[in-house]
Design a protein around this motif. Structure first.
Motif, PDB file in Angstrom:
ATOM      1  N   ALA A  75      23.031  -4.740  76.205  1.00 36.93           N
ATOM      2  CA  ALA A  75      24.199  -5.394  75.606  1.00 36.93           C
ATOM      3  C   ALA A  75      24.937  -6.296  76.594  1.00 36.93           C
ATOM      4  O   ALA A  75      25.951  -6.905  76.239  1.00 36.93           O
ATOM      5  N   GLU A  76      24.425  -6.388  77.800  1.00 39.66           N
ATOM      6  CA  GLU A  76      25.043  -7.216  78.831  1.00 39.66           C
ATOM      7  C   GLU A  76      25.043  -8.687  78.391  1.00 39.66           C
ATOM      8  O   GLU A  76      24.148  -9.134  77.681  1.00 39.66           O
ATOM      9  N   GLN A  77      26.064  -9.416  78.795  1.00 42.88           N
ATOM     10  CA  GLN A  77      26.337 -10.754  78.268  1.00 42.88           C
ATOM     11  C   GLN A  77      25.183 -11.732  78.445  1.00 42.88           C
ATOM     12  O   GLN A  77      24.842 -12.482  77.520  1.00 42.88           O
ATOM     13  N   SER A  78      24.547 -11.766  79.624  1.00 40.24           N
ATOM     14  CA  SER A  78      23.476 -12.744  79.839  1.00 40.24           C
ATOM     15  C   SER A  78      22.279 -12.459  78.940  1.00 40.24           C
ATOM     16  O   SER A  78      21.560 -13.378  78.536  1.00 40.24           O
ATOM     17  N   ALA A  79      22.060 -11.175  78.586  1.00 42.40           N
ATOM     18  CA  ALA A  79      20.957 -10.830  77.677  1.00 42.40           C
ATOM     19  C   ALA A  79      21.221 -11.382  76.287  1.00 42.40           C
ATOM     20  O   ALA A  79      20.332 -11.957  75.642  1.00 42.40           O
ATOM     21  N   SER A  80      22.457 -11.239  75.809  1.00 46.70           N
ATOM     22  CA  SER A  80      22.806 -11.754  74.478  1.00 46.70           C
ATOM     23  C   SER A  80      22.704 -13.275  74.433  1.00 46.70           C
ATOM     24  O   SER A  80      22.247 -13.851  73.439  1.00 46.70           O
ATOM     25  N   LYS A  81      23.107 -13.917  75.512  1.00 45.89           N
ATOM     26  CA  LYS A  81      23.004 -15.378  75.566  1.00 45.89           C
ATOM     27  C   LYS A  81      21.548 -15.828  75.588  1.00 45.89           C
ATOM     28  O   LYS A  81      21.187 -16.852  74.988  1.00 45.89           O
ATOM     29  N   THR A 120      23.972  -4.852  58.389  1.00 39.74           N
ATOM     30  CA  THR A 120      23.843  -3.736  59.319  1.00 39.74           C
ATOM     31  C   THR A 120      24.581  -2.497  58.824  1.00 39.74           C
ATOM     32  O   THR A 120      25.377  -2.569  57.882  1.00 39.74           O
ATOM     33  N   ASP A 121      24.327  -1.372  59.472  1.00 36.07           N
ATOM     34  CA  ASP A 121      25.024  -0.132  59.127  1.00 36.07           C
ATOM     35  C   ASP A 121      26.449  -0.111  59.672  1.00 36.07           C
ATOM     36  O   ASP A 121      27.341   0.483  59.074  1.00 36.07           O
ATOM     37  N   SER A 122      26.637  -0.735  60.841  1.00 35.38           N
ATOM     38  CA  SER A 122      27.963  -0.706  61.452  1.00 35.38           C
ATOM     39  C   SER A 122      28.021  -1.683  62.614  1.00 35.38           C
ATOM     40  O   SER A 122      27.011  -1.987  63.249  1.00 35.38           O
ATOM     41  N   LEU A 123      29.214  -2.169  62.913  1.00 37.71           N
ATOM     42  CA  LEU A 123      29.444  -2.859  64.169  1.00 37.71           C
ATOM     43  C   LEU A 123      29.351  -1.825  65.294  1.00 37.71           C
ATOM     44  O   LEU A 123      29.404  -0.613  65.055  1.00 37.71           O
ATOM     45  N   TYR A 124      29.242  -2.297  66.521  1.00 42.49           N
ATOM     46  CA  TYR A 124      29.079  -1.367  67.643  1.00 42.49           C
ATOM     47  C   TYR A 124      30.296  -0.467  67.831  1.00 42.49           C
ATOM     48  O   TYR A 124      30.159   0.654  68.325  1.00 42.49           O
ATOM     49  N   ARG A 125      31.449  -0.940  67.412  1.00 40.84           N
ATOM     50  CA  ARG A 125      32.669  -0.122  67.526  1.00 40.84           C
ATOM     51  C   ARG A 125      32.503   1.209  66.797  1.00 40.84           C
ATOM     52  O   ARG A 125      33.030   2.246  67.237  1.00 40.84           O
ATOM     53  N   GLY A 126      31.761   1.201  65.712  1.00 42.59           N
ATOM     54  CA  GLY A 126      31.556   2.430  64.959  1.00 42.59           C
ATOM     55  C   GLY A 126      30.423   3.293  65.482  1.00 42.59           C
ATOM     56  O   GLY A 126      30.211   4.406  64.994  1.00 42.59           O
ATOM     57  N   LEU A 127      29.688   2.782  66.473  1.00 44.95           N
ATOM     58  CA  LEU A 127      28.507   3.489  66.964  1.00 44.95           C
ATOM     59  C   LEU A 127      28.692   4.097  68.352  1.00 44.95           C
ATOM     60  O   LEU A 127      27.748   4.640  68.916  1.00 44.95           O
ATOM     61  N   LEU A 128      29.883   3.993  68.904  1.00 39.97           N
ATOM     62  CA  LEU A 128      30.096   4.435  70.283  1.00 39.97           C
ATOM     63  C   LEU A 128      29.765   5.909  70.488  1.00 39.97           C
ATOM     64  O   LEU A 128      29.384   6.316  71.586  1.00 39.97           O
ATOM     65  N   ASP A 129      29.908   6.705  69.434  1.00 38.67           N
ATOM     66  CA  ASP A 129      29.643   8.145  69.566  1.00 38.67           C
ATOM     67  C   ASP A 129      28.207   8.526  69.213  1.00 38.67           C
ATOM     68  O   ASP A 129      27.855   9.703  69.268  1.00 38.67           O
ATOM     69  N   VAL A 130      27.394   7.545  68.835  1.00 35.11           N
ATOM     70  CA  VAL A 130      26.031   7.882  68.425  1.00 35.11           C
ATOM     71  C   VAL A 130      24.980   7.332  69.377  1.00 35.11           C
ATOM     72  O   VAL A 130      23.789   7.442  69.120  1.00 35.11           O
ATOM     73  N   PHE A 131      25.397   6.750  70.505  1.00 34.18           N
ATOM     74  CA  PHE A 131      24.424   6.260  71.476  1.00 34.18           C
ATOM     75  C   PHE A 131      23.641   7.430  72.055  1.00 34.18           C
ATOM     76  O   PHE A 131      24.220   8.469  72.394  1.00 34.18           O
ATOM     77  N   PRO A 132      22.313   7.296  72.188  1.00 32.76           N
ATOM     78  CA  PRO A 132      21.467   8.401  72.625  1.00 32.76           C
ATOM     79  C   PRO A 132      21.873   9.008  73.963  1.00 32.76           C
ATOM     80  O   PRO A 132      21.708  10.204  74.175  1.00 32.76           O
ATOM     81  N   GLN A 133      22.395   8.182  74.885  1.00 33.52           N
ATOM     82  CA  GLN A 133      22.735   8.688  76.215  1.00 33.52           C
ATOM     83  C   GLN A 133      24.224   8.999  76.368  1.00 33.52           C
ATOM     84  O   GLN A 133      24.729   9.140  77.472  1.00 33.52           O
ATOM     85  N   LYS A 135      28.473   8.355  75.085  1.00 35.37           N
ATOM     86  CA  LYS A 135      29.395   7.225  74.914  1.00 35.37           C
ATOM     87  C   LYS A 135      29.211   6.232  76.047  1.00 35.37           C
ATOM     88  O   LYS A 135      29.149   6.609  77.218  1.00 35.37           O
ATOM     89  N   PRO A 136      29.080   4.942  75.712  1.00 29.18           N
ATOM     90  CA  PRO A 136      28.814   3.936  76.745  1.00 29.18           C
ATOM     91  C   PRO A 136      29.908   3.885  77.814  1.00 29.18           C
ATOM     92  O   PRO A 136      31.057   4.256  77.580  1.00 29.18           O
ATOM     93  N   SER A 137      29.522   3.395  78.984  1.00 28.13           N
ATOM     94  CA  SER A 137      30.463   3.224  80.083  1.00 28.13           C
ATOM     95  C   SER A 137      31.480   2.130  79.715  1.00 28.13           C
ATOM     96  O   SER A 137      31.270   1.355  78.783  1.00 28.13           O
ATOM     97  N   LEU A 138      32.565   2.054  80.471  1.00 25.91           N
ATOM     98  CA  LEU A 138      33.617   1.076  80.178  1.00 25.91           C
ATOM     99  C   LEU A 138      33.109  -0.366  80.209  1.00 25.91           C
ATOM    100  O   LEU A 138      33.465  -1.161  79.323  1.00 25.91           O
ATOM    101  N   PRO A 139      32.268  -0.757  81.201  1.00 29.17           N
ATOM    102  CA  PRO A 139      31.738  -2.130  81.161  1.00 29.17           C
ATOM    103  C   PRO A 139      30.918  -2.396  79.900  1.00 29.17           C
ATOM    104  O   PRO A 139      30.967  -3.490  79.336  1.00 29.17           O
ATOM    105  N   SER A 140      30.168  -1.389  79.443  1.00 28.31           N
ATOM    106  CA  SER A 140      29.360  -1.565  78.237  1.00 28.31           C
ATOM    107  C   SER A 140      30.235  -1.652  76.995  1.00 28.31           C
ATOM    108  O   SER A 140      29.959  -2.439  76.082  1.00 28.31           O
ATOM    109  N   ILE A 141      31.280  -0.846  76.930  1.00 30.16           N
ATOM    110  CA  ILE A 141      32.202  -0.917  75.795  1.00 30.16           C
ATOM    111  C   ILE A 141      32.831  -2.308  75.719  1.00 30.16           C
ATOM    112  O   ILE A 141      32.985  -2.881  74.632  1.00 30.16           O
ATOM    113  N   LYS A 142      33.151  -2.872  76.889  1.00 29.20           N
ATOM    114  CA  LYS A 142      33.698  -4.228  76.935  1.00 29.20           C
ATOM    115  C   LYS A 142      32.692  -5.240  76.380  1.00 29.20           C
ATOM    116  O   LYS A 142      33.040  -6.117  75.580  1.00 29.20           O
ATOM    117  N   ASP A 143      31.415  -5.110  76.805  1.00 27.29           N
ATOM    118  CA  ASP A 143      30.364  -6.008  76.304  1.00 27.29           C
ATOM    119  C   ASP A 143      30.175  -5.857  74.804  1.00 27.29           C
ATOM    120  O   ASP A 143      30.058  -6.848  74.069  1.00 27.29           O
TER     121      ASP A 143
END
Length: 386
Positions: A75-81, A120-133, A135-143
């Motif tokens: 989800a890092e910015q350069s990957a999305s670009k 889609t089923d949800s925006l990422y905001r709704g998926l923060l608690d379902v990530f396999p590893q 809840k994402p780290s703060l930099p990832s939540i920002k991305d």
């Protein structure tokens, strides 16, 4: 109408679907096929290559060095670009009427004047608690938050599978409700049974032994421990009960009681895997999925295709799939398992009552929770964009 359907994995090769994206792959595959079956021309813009700049690679190495597993590198910015650049190059060659994508990170930085749809089923905001590893780290939540915001701004239409997901877009990102549609998705089955097959199976099903089916790859999040407790309590209440576990099992190789049958992972990309799952649906009495967090689980929709009532939880997008006491029942996460057990016992006291709710479950599938209905509604919605 020419629709370009965008995924980073190759939808044309089910046998090579990424193991960590099985659910996403299945839903995306049936989304695209539902539009094809409406007579639309669908071009698959896939696969795409994940690429990162030098700074992002160094950042990722740092997180690995400190053993932080919940950094969402994808989800890092350069990957999305980078994804956006690949998509722009592909669409310049085919010039579709509509761009459709099930993943916000692929289109967040996309520049185009072609109508853009996120389904889609949800925006990422709704998926923060379902990530396999976790809840994402703060930099990832920002991305992820930035991806959500950009995607909701760029898209001409947002299609969600539940009211819960739609409300996240409205409340968290101030999306105009007029560009949102809620369309429940269907059962991810190649050959669902017809009404005669389902009816005959329901009417001939014995109620001597209660067979519970649990399907999930995340034991704790999907509530495998709760399903196990329900089966155990039912046996203590003198209702002979068996529990079939598919996709996962208790952590640390916990020893299971003899009333539990651990099936393990079933590869549904093969015909043998599909038949195995279908057989389990046919032979079971209830689909039990006491999720602690979820969107709109495919297994709840699939259960309806076989006339299985669902025992689940009142969280996430599940209320858009389950009608209380019609095709199953939802319980609060704080509810004692005795409530689920009482409901199951109540249905098992009367064969007629169990058969009625089972047929209701199939009816709900044929009326709402199937890909033909979903494809028709989505097609009508995107035609309005042209």
């Amino acid at each position: 109408m020419n629709i370009a359907f965008i995924t980073h994995y190759n939808l044309a090769k089910q046998s090579k679907r990424p193991s960590h994206l099985i659910g996403n792959f299945g839903s995306s595959y049936y989304m695209a096929k539902s539009l094809e079956k409406q007579g639309e021309n669908v071009t698959y813009l896939s696969p795409l290559i994940e690429g990162h700049n030098f700074k992002a690679k160094l950042f990722n190495r740092f997180y690995k060095a400190i053993h932080l597993k919940n950094y969402a590198y994808w989800a890092e910015q350069s990957a999305s670009k980078n994804y956006a650049r690949q998509i722009e190059e592909k669409i310049s060659k085919i010039r579709p009427d509509i761009l459709m994508c099930p993943h916000a990170n692929l289109i967040a930085y996309l520049n185009t004047n072609i109508p853009l749809v996120l389904w889609t089923d949800s925006l990422y905001r709704g998926l923060l608690d379902v990530f396999p590893q976790g809840k994402p780290s703060l930099p990832s939540i920002k991305d992820l938050t930035k991806i959500d915001k950009l995607a909701t701004q760029k898209c001409d239409l947002l299609i969600f599978s539940s009211d819960w997901a739609a409300q996240i877009a409205i409340q968290q990102y101030d999306v105009n409700p007029t560009k949102i549609k809620v369309v429940p998705t269907g059962a991810n089955l190649e050959s669902p049974p017809n009404f005669q097959e389902v009816q005959q199976n329901i009417l001939s099903k014995s109620l001597e032994v209660c067979k519970l089916l649990f399907i999930g790859v995340d034991w704790y999040r999907k509530g495998g421990d709760i399903a196990l407790s329900i089966a155990q309590r039912l046996n203590q209440l003198n209702l002979k009960t068996e529990l079939y576990l598919v996709g996962c099992q208790p952590p640390n190789n916990e020893r299971l009681p003899n009333f539990v049958h651990s099936i393990g992972f079933v590869d549904r990309s093969t015909r043998a895997g599909q038949e195995k799952i279908e057989k389990l649906y046919h032979e079971s009495h209830f689909l039990v999925l006491p999720s602690r967090s979820d969107c709109t689980p495919a297994v709840l929709r699939e259960a309806g295709a076989f006339g299985l009532p669902c025992i689940t939880t009142n969280i996430g997008g599940i209320p858009s799939l389950i009608r209380e006491n019609y095709n199953g029942k939802m319980f609060d996460l704080t509810a004692d398992i005795s409530e689920s057990c009482e409901y199951i016992l109540h249905l098992f006291k009367s064969k007629e009552l169990y058969q009625e709710i089972s047929l209701n479950s199939y009816q709900e599938y044929t009326n709402r929770l199937n890909w033909k209905t979903a494809g028709n509604k989505v097609r009508d919605s995107i035609i309005e964009l042209l």
